[in-house]
Design a protein around this motif. Structure first.
Motif, PDB file in Angstrom:
ATOM      1  N   PRO A 185       0.627  -0.875   0.065  1.00 61.15           N
ATOM      2  CA  PRO A 185      -0.146   0.348  -0.401  1.00 61.15           C
ATOM      3  C   PRO A 185       0.808   1.077  -0.261  1.00 61.15           C
ATOM      4  N   GLY A 186       0.616   2.549  -1.125  1.00 57.37           N
ATOM      5  CA  GLY A 186       1.183   3.469  -0.840  1.00 57.37           C
ATOM      6  C   GLY A 186       2.775   3.724  -1.639  1.00 57.37           C
ATOM      7  N   VAL A 187       2.844   2.151  -2.408  1.00 58.45           N
ATOM      8  CA  VAL A 187       3.479   2.487  -3.239  1.00 58.45           C
ATOM      9  C   VAL A 187       3.507   1.600  -4.215  1.00 58.45           C
ATOM     10  N   THR A 188       3.695   2.886  -6.186  1.00 55.20           N
ATOM     11  CA  THR A 188       3.358   1.460  -7.307  1.00 55.20           C
ATOM     12  C   THR A 188       5.417   1.063  -7.574  1.00 55.20           C
ATOM     13  N   ARG A 189       5.090  -0.093  -7.972  1.00 52.84           N
ATOM     14  CA  ARG A 189       6.223  -0.294  -8.438  1.00 52.84           C
ATOM     15  C   ARG A 189       5.570  -0.619  -9.772  1.00 52.84           C
ATOM     16  N   ILE A 190       7.083   0.090 -11.134  1.00 51.12           N
ATOM     17  CA  ILE A 190       6.557   0.157 -12.072  1.00 51.12           C
ATOM     18  C   ILE A 190       7.737  -0.272 -12.434  1.00 51.12           C
ATOM     19  N   HIS A 191       8.046  -1.752 -12.864  1.00 50.49           N
ATOM     20  CA  HIS A 191       9.529  -2.107 -13.681  1.00 50.49           C
ATOM     21  C   HIS A 191       8.993  -1.759 -14.973  1.00 50.49           C
ATOM     22  N   VAL A 192      10.444  -1.434 -15.634  1.00 41.39           N
ATOM     23  CA  VAL A 192      10.683  -0.891 -17.421  1.00 41.39           C
ATOM     24  C   VAL A 192      11.920  -2.104 -17.703  1.00 41.39           C
ATOM     25  N   SER A 193      11.233  -3.480 -18.517  1.00 41.13           N
ATOM     26  CA  SER A 193      11.845  -4.728 -18.387  1.00 41.13           C
ATOM     27  C   SER A 193      13.081  -4.437 -19.920  1.00 41.13           C
ATOM     28  N   ALA A 194      12.903  -2.776 -20.640  1.00 41.31           N
ATOM     29  CA  ALA A 194      13.027  -2.360 -22.180  1.00 41.31           C
ATOM     30  C   ALA A 194      12.908  -1.255 -22.554  1.00 41.31           C
ATOM     31  N   PHE A 195      13.454  -0.764 -22.689  1.00 45.20           N
ATOM     32  CA  PHE A 195      13.194   0.580 -24.144  1.00 45.20           C
ATOM     33  C   PHE A 195      13.081   0.523 -25.336  1.00 45.20           C
ATOM     34  N   THR A 196      12.119  -0.720 -25.852  1.00 48.36           N
ATOM     35  CA  THR A 196      11.423  -0.446 -27.305  1.00 48.36           C
ATOM     36  C   THR A 196      10.730   0.560 -27.164  1.00 48.36           C
ATOM     37  N   ARG A 197      10.411   0.754 -28.386  1.00 53.11           N
ATOM     38  CA  ARG A 197       9.370   1.275 -29.050  1.00 53.11           C
ATOM     39  C   ARG A 197       7.758   1.478 -27.810  1.00 53.11           C
ATOM     40  N   GLY A 198       7.596   2.843 -28.053  1.00 56.11           N
ATOM     41  CA  GLY A 198       6.774   2.983 -26.564  1.00 56.11           C
ATOM     42  C   GLY A 198       6.731   2.946 -25.974  1.00 56.11           C
ATOM     43  N   SER A 199       8.030   2.675 -24.993  1.00 57.10           N
ATOM     44  CA  SER A 199       7.635   2.108 -23.386  1.00 57.10           C
ATOM     45  C   SER A 199       7.755   3.335 -22.774  1.00 57.10           C
ATOM     46  N   ALA A 200       8.293   4.111 -23.393  1.00 63.62           N
ATOM     47  CA  ALA A 200       7.815   6.134 -22.634  1.00 63.62           C
ATOM     48  C   ALA A 200       6.645   6.461 -22.440  1.00 63.62           C
ATOM     49  N   GLU A 201       5.564   6.044 -23.306  1.00 59.91           N
ATOM     50  CA  GLU A 201       4.655   6.368 -23.128  1.00 59.91           C
ATOM     51  C   GLU A 201       3.937   5.683 -22.677  1.00 59.91           C
TER      52      GLU A 201
END
Length: 367
Positions: free
Chosen positions: A187-203
């Motif tokens: 609770p209170g923490v959102t974990r965002i895992h970015v596995s790779a910088f493929t097209r569309g990952s930033a959006e």
């Protein structure tokens, strides 16, 4: 490191494993090409002559790679989040074991009953003791099998779980992967895992941040992110910065700068988790957020790959991927020598994620 890296016929395979460093967990083996790539070569003419294998062999470039036209088409698909593989992501544990860290939903690995936490002891009969994670990824991908390693081929895995050892054949298939996943286990923490910088990952990262529950803090997990497109990493920095310099890079000595767009979220407490599998474009983002005082970096020292590669088509249609320069953080620091040292170093065997949450609590309390 996810196993799903493609691996097509390789008439001219030269250092492919290092340059691709497939992307998904550990070295994202799960399938996006890595190595810091600008979105396009900006018309720069790269070394050509003969075929890609000859060009790469002459270059002496440790990060260079050669592809047939068909193989390079697969590379482009990986940059769009597609790959051929089993659906396994692997990591090396503190005691040197190769362990399954993720299993792609709906993948052949899931259908074979493989679970996170399973130890991989052998791949096609070859033991993994003392071997680097990248070697396990290459074998899962089938890099030594040429055209036999495509969709429909199988790999024999020797596994162990809770003291029980067994072997199973796992098919390789064409898979797609979401580079950004979100969970809220605490609770209170959102974990965002970015596995790779493929097209569309930033959006996708931006959408995840915009959907943040009120009052939540962000744990940005870049562990095992082996890189991808420089432009995607710079756009990811824009999610958390209000303009300003993200990084510089050179192409054969000509300097270029990457800047964040204005209007990013500069207020939400942010911790970035990194490890030895955080590479290339992921290190670029980490360095920018650290030096711009936007995030606290927690974990272990990153890999240390600050080179920029670009593809060059050869007369026979093959493609040579060669190093054309290096990138630097906003302060001018390069990461090739030693990677990025976190603000809070977490020793092997300790729970880096728990430490990161403790830091987030402190950041929230100090607001």
């Amino acid at each position: 490191m996810s196993r799903p890296c493609h691996d097509m016929s390789s008439r001219r395979r030269v250092r492919r494993g290092a340059a691709l460093a497939c992307v998904f967990a550990g070295v994202l083996a799960t399938g996006a090409a890595t190595g810091s790539w600008p979105e396009a070569a900006d018309g720069t003419e790269l070394t050509a002559g003969g075929d890609a294998g000859q060009v790469v062999s002459r270059s002496g470039d440790p990060w260079a790679a050669a592809y047939s036209a068909e193989e390079y088409e697969e590379v482009a698909q990986r940059l769009d989040g597609e790959y051929v593989g089993t659906g396994i992501a692997v990591i090396r544990t503190a005691d040197g074991r190769i362990e399954v860290s993720e299993v792609h939903a709906g993948s052949p690995a899931e259908r074979a009953g493989i679970r996170p936490g399973d130890e991989i002891r052998t791949i096609d009969g070859t033991g993994l003791d003392g071997r680097p994670v990248t070697d396990a990824v290459e074998r899962l991908r089938g890099s030594d099998q040429a055209e036999q390693a495509g969709p429909g081929s199988t790999v024999l895995l020797g596994l162990e779980r809770d003291g029980r050892a067994w072997e199973t054949d796992v098919e390789r298939a064409r898979l797609s992967v979401e580079p950004v996943t979100v969970d809220r286990d605490v609770p209170g923490v959102t974990r965002i895992h970015v596995s790779a910088f493929t097209r569309g990952s930033a959006e996708a990262l931006r959408s995840a941040v915009e959907a943040l529950p009120e009052g939540d803090r962000i744990l940005l997990d870049l562990r095992g992110n082996a890189g991808g497109l420089l432009t995607e990493a710079a756009d990811a920095a824009s999610v958390f910065l209000d303009g300003g310099l993200v990084a510089t890079y050179d192409v054969y000595g000509t300097e270029h700068a990457l800047h964040a767009e204005r209007g990013g979220d500069t207020a939400t407490p942010l911790v970035v988790l990194v490890d030895g599998g955080t590479m290339s474009s992921a290190e670029l983002l980490t360095g920018a957020l650290q030096e711009r005082n936007r995030a606290v970096i927690v974990g272990s020292r990153t890999f240390g790959k600050g080179t920029v590669q670009m593809p060059s088509e050869q007369p026979d249609g093959s493609v040579a991927e060669l190093t054309v320069g290096h990138y630097a953080t906003p302060s001018g620091r390069t990461v090739d020598d030693g990677g990025i040292v976190p603000d809070l170093v977490v020793d092997a065997g300790e729970d880096a994620e728990a430490e990161a949450r403790t830091v987030l609590d402190g950041l929230a309390a100090g607001r």
